[in-house]
Motif scaffolding. Structure first.
Motif, PDB file in Angstrom:
ATOM      1  N   UNK A 148      -0.744  -0.568   5.582  1.00 53.01           N
ATOM      2  CA  UNK A 148       0.360  -1.192   5.499  1.00 53.01           C
ATOM      3  C   UNK A 148       1.661   0.317   4.618  1.00 53.01           C
ATOM      4  N   UNK A 149       2.602   0.042   4.884  1.00 54.31           N
ATOM      5  CA  UNK A 149       3.751   1.489   3.994  1.00 54.31           C
ATOM      6  C   UNK A 149       4.313   0.842   4.110  1.00 54.31           C
ATOM      7  N   UNK A 150       4.962   1.296   2.766  1.00 51.74           N
ATOM      8  CA  UNK A 150       6.915   0.521   2.798  1.00 51.74           C
ATOM      9  C   UNK A 150       7.240   1.634   3.206  1.00 51.74           C
ATOM     10  N   UNK A 151       7.517   2.432   3.515  1.00 50.10           N
ATOM     11  CA  UNK A 151       8.078   3.354   4.023  1.00 50.10           C
ATOM     12  C   UNK A 151       7.895   4.453   5.045  1.00 50.10           C
ATOM     13  N   UNK A 152       8.566   4.866   6.190  1.00 50.07           N
ATOM     14  CA  UNK A 152       8.146   5.657   7.107  1.00 50.07           C
ATOM     15  C   UNK A 152       7.614   7.128   6.422  1.00 50.07           C
ATOM     16  N   UNK A 153       8.366   7.394   5.034  1.00 48.89           N
ATOM     17  CA  UNK A 153       8.041   8.199   4.457  1.00 48.89           C
ATOM     18  C   UNK A 153       7.017   8.610   3.879  1.00 48.89           C
ATOM     19  N   UNK A 154       6.623   7.218   3.233  1.00 48.21           N
ATOM     20  CA  UNK A 154       4.952   6.960   2.431  1.00 48.21           C
ATOM     21  C   UNK A 154       4.174   7.558   3.614  1.00 48.21           C
ATOM     22  N   UNK A 155       4.175   7.123   5.797  1.00 48.36           N
ATOM     23  CA  UNK A 155       2.461   6.773   6.149  1.00 48.36           C
ATOM     24  C   UNK A 155       3.232   8.101   6.585  1.00 48.36           C
ATOM     25  N   UNK A 156       4.155   9.030   6.676  1.00 46.11           N
ATOM     26  CA  UNK A 156       4.562  10.812   7.488  1.00 46.11           C
ATOM     27  C   UNK A 156       3.811  11.862   6.374  1.00 46.11           C
ATOM     28  N   UNK A 157       3.920  11.005   4.902  1.00 39.39           N
ATOM     29  CA  UNK A 157       3.296  12.158   4.012  1.00 39.39           C
ATOM     30  C   UNK A 157       1.774  11.958   3.945  1.00 39.39           C
ATOM     31  N   UNK A 158       0.944  10.454   4.444  1.00 43.80           N
ATOM     32  CA  UNK A 158       0.096  10.437   4.042  1.00 43.80           C
ATOM     33  C   UNK A 158      -0.544  10.660   5.200  1.00 43.80           C
ATOM     34  N   UNK A 159       0.082  10.937   6.919  1.00 45.46           N
ATOM     35  CA  UNK A 159      -0.778  11.814   7.856  1.00 45.46           C
ATOM     36  C   UNK A 159      -0.806  13.382   8.004  1.00 45.46           C
ATOM     37  N   UNK A 160       0.020  13.223   6.831  1.00 44.52           N
ATOM     38  CA  UNK A 160      -0.889  15.327   6.501  1.00 44.52           C
ATOM     39  C   UNK A 160      -1.737  15.169   5.705  1.00 44.52           C
ATOM     40  N   UNK A 161      -1.951  14.486   4.401  1.00 43.09           N
ATOM     41  CA  UNK A 161      -3.806  13.951   4.375  1.00 43.09           C
ATOM     42  C   UNK A 161      -4.978  14.071   5.157  1.00 43.09           C
ATOM     43  N   UNK A 162      -4.147  12.964   6.099  1.00 48.06           N
ATOM     44  CA  UNK A 162      -5.222  12.569   6.809  1.00 48.06           C
ATOM     45  C   UNK A 162      -5.848  13.736   8.616  1.00 48.06           C
ATOM     46  N   UNK A 163      -4.634  14.482   8.487  1.00 46.03           N
ATOM     47  CA  UNK A 163      -4.446  15.723   9.095  1.00 46.03           C
ATOM     48  C   UNK A 163      -5.406  16.193   8.726  1.00 46.03           C
ATOM     49  N   UNK A 219      -8.720   9.931   1.470  1.00 44.26           N
ATOM     50  CA  UNK A 219      -8.879   9.221   0.336  1.00 44.26           C
ATOM     51  C   UNK A 219      -8.118   9.401  -0.561  1.00 44.26           C
ATOM     52  N   UNK A 220      -7.251  10.551  -0.696  1.00 42.34           N
ATOM     53  CA  UNK A 220      -5.538  10.922  -0.532  1.00 42.34           C
ATOM     54  C   UNK A 220      -4.969  10.154  -0.572  1.00 42.34           C
ATOM     55  N   UNK A 221      -5.081  10.721   1.468  1.00 41.51           N
ATOM     56  CA  UNK A 221      -3.831   9.525   2.633  1.00 41.51           C
ATOM     57  C   UNK A 221      -3.787   7.814   1.781  1.00 41.51           C
ATOM     58  N   UNK A 222      -4.408   6.898   1.846  1.00 42.81           N
ATOM     59  CA  UNK A 222      -4.855   5.659   1.348  1.00 42.81           C
ATOM     60  C   UNK A 222      -3.821   5.555   0.066  1.00 42.81           C
ATOM     61  N   UNK A 223      -3.795   6.128  -1.167  1.00 46.00           N
ATOM     62  CA  UNK A 223      -2.904   6.069  -2.040  1.00 46.00           C
ATOM     63  C   UNK A 223      -1.719   6.220  -1.318  1.00 46.00           C
ATOM     64  N   UNK A 224      -1.622   6.381  -0.101  1.00 46.81           N
ATOM     65  CA  UNK A 224       0.373   6.247   0.466  1.00 46.81           C
ATOM     66  C   UNK A 224       0.460   4.856   1.093  1.00 46.81           C
ATOM     67  N   UNK A 225      -0.759   3.568   1.243  1.00 42.58           N
ATOM     68  CA  UNK A 225      -1.066   2.689   1.627  1.00 42.58           C
ATOM     69  C   UNK A 225      -0.430   1.682   0.705  1.00 42.58           C
ATOM     70  N   UNK A 226       0.124   0.622   1.232  1.00 43.09           N
ATOM     71  CA  UNK A 226       0.960  -0.690   0.129  1.00 43.09           C
ATOM     72  C   UNK A 226      -0.291  -1.230  -0.388  1.00 43.09           C
ATOM     73  N   UNK A 227      -1.413  -1.289  -0.072  1.00 45.30           N
ATOM     74  CA  UNK A 227      -2.980  -1.889  -0.446  1.00 45.30           C
ATOM     75  C   UNK A 227      -3.892  -0.975  -0.816  1.00 45.30           C
ATOM     76  N   UNK A 228      -3.397   0.113  -1.612  1.00 49.65           N
ATOM     77  CA  UNK A 228      -3.923   1.454  -1.974  1.00 49.65           C
ATOM     78  C   UNK A 228      -5.481   1.186  -2.662  1.00 49.65           C
ATOM     79  N   UNK A 229      -6.464   1.816  -2.954  1.00 46.54           N
ATOM     80  CA  UNK A 229      -8.041   0.907  -3.270  1.00 46.54           C
ATOM     81  C   UNK A 229      -7.693   1.001  -5.361  1.00 46.54           C
TER      82      UNK A 229
END
Length: 382
Positions: free
Chosen positions: A42-57, A62-72
């Motif tokens: 889950x993401x609060x904004x589209x921007x959170x998802x888009x930036x997380x996708x860069x890290x996943x790519x 681990x850094x991608x998870x920091x952008x999620x609603x419930x970051x570990x």
């Protein structure tokens, strides 16, 4: 000469600082009333998802998870606003080879997911469609801007305005009345005749192009070719854990090499979630460097795709993106992959569902061949 207007009050533009609430709401920075959910996150904004996708790519999950609603890790969690997400995306150290080829599909997934969960977003898009409003995303870079642009001193809008174009394409889809014969959803354009989900499994070595192919298969052009709208993707890396990897790391090792072992993955959880997704989607794509390790998961699949790369290609790509120590690659990463590849060939080499694709080809060529193979398998399992 036309005097330029303040973009915050210019109703011809939309961006995060627009004074008009509806214009600001169209921005990727706008916080959604309900979280955006993509691949179980889950993401609060589209921007959170888009930036997380860069890290996943780039393989930094681990850094991608920091952008999620419930970051570990709350201490690392990115703030709530889209501006926070933009500021936190320090991607300078990332090697984003191939990002330009997938960034449009990533953005499209983000805005479509938002349209599914955010009624205010849908309302503003639909109303702008009825008015025939041209959606222009403001960015100060002007002619150099990809996602937006601005009005120059002569009154001409300059910039690619790719985000504005995508939103206008999306609102056109939203404006279509759903067929009365199917359950109404805002994003359904045509009814599907599919009776069961088509489950596709993609595997291969590190940096063979698995994630790029999964993302491409989940993007609109491929979905249109396959005739589906409800798609779910799974990244096997999301099912690894440090605790599991430690169990397969030799005592005294300075590197957590257990991540190269099939045991670092919670295969049971992945399999159960894939099975659940198959009950509510038309296409399910699961990919991972050990995706074909679990025979029970493979039983669920209709299509098997192996992306083949040689050792030198894997090494070159790995060092250019998710860099690792050379001794780690030589002693663990590649030997473990070869063991897995040999076992996979022994188990599924003659399986009619399997197609081996050349992972050294361009992402477009691989996608084209993958879609063709999926079509072929779909006819057999229909």
């Amino acid at each position: 000469m036309s005097r330029s207007r303040d973009p915050r009050t210019d109703r011809r533009l939309f961006y995060s600082k627009s004074v008009d609430p509806d214009s600001a709401l169209l921005s990727n920075f706008a916080i959604c009333r309900e979280p955006i959910e993509i691949e179980g996150r889950q993401y609060r904004t589209v921007e959170h998802f888009y930036q997380a996708a860069k890290f996943m790519h780039a393989g930094d999950h681990a850094s991608a998870l920091d952008f999620t609603l419930n970051a570990p890790d709350p201490a690392r969690a990115v703030g709530a606003s889209g501006a926070d997400a933009k500021a936190a995306a320090n991607t300078a150290y990332l090697q984003l080879a191939g990002w330009d080829a997938v960034k449009d599909s990533v953005m499209e997934r983000g805005i479509r997911a938002r349209a599914c969960s955010d009624p205010d977003f849908r309302r503003v898009l639909t109303e702008s469609h009825l008015r025939g409003t041209v959606l222009r995303h403001y960015e100060g870079r002007g002619a150099r801007s990809y996602w937006g642009g601005h009005f120059d001193s002569s009154g001409q809008f300059v910039g690619c305005n790719r985000l504005g174009q995508m939103l206008m394409e999306l609102r056109h889809t939203l404006a279509k009345p759903p067929p009365s014969t199917i359950r109404s959803t805002a994003l359904v354009a045509t009814p599907s005749t599919r009776q069961k989900a088509l489950v596709v499994c993609v595997s291969g070595a590190s940096r063979s192009g698995k994630s790029v192919l999964r993302q491409a298969l989940q993007a609109a052009p491929a979905l249109a070719q396959l005739g589906v709208t409800r798609v779910k993707g799974f990244d096997g890396d999301n099912y690894t854990s440090r605790e599991r990897a430690c169990q397969y790391t030799p005592a005294g090792s300075s590197l957590l090499v257990g991540f190269e072992h099939s045991g670092s993955i919670d295969h049971e959880k992945l399999r159960s979630e894939v099975a659940a997704a198959a009950g509510s989607h038309e296409l399910v794509v699961v990919e991972g460097f050990r995706a074909m390790h679990d025979p029970e998961l493979v039983k669920l699949c209709d299509v098997l795709i192996w992306l083949d790369v040689d050792r030198d290609t894997c090494l070159q790509r790995r060092m250019a993106t998710k860099k690792c120590r050379r001794d780690h690659f030589d002693r663990y990463l590649w030997p473990r992959h070869e063991e897995y590849a040999q076992a996979t060939r022994a188990a599924y080499g003659s399986d009619v569902r399997l197609r081996v694709l050349n992972g050294r080809k361009s992402s477009k060529e691989v996608l084209s061949e993958a879609v063709g193979w999926i079509h072929s398998c779909d006819k057999r399992v229909a």
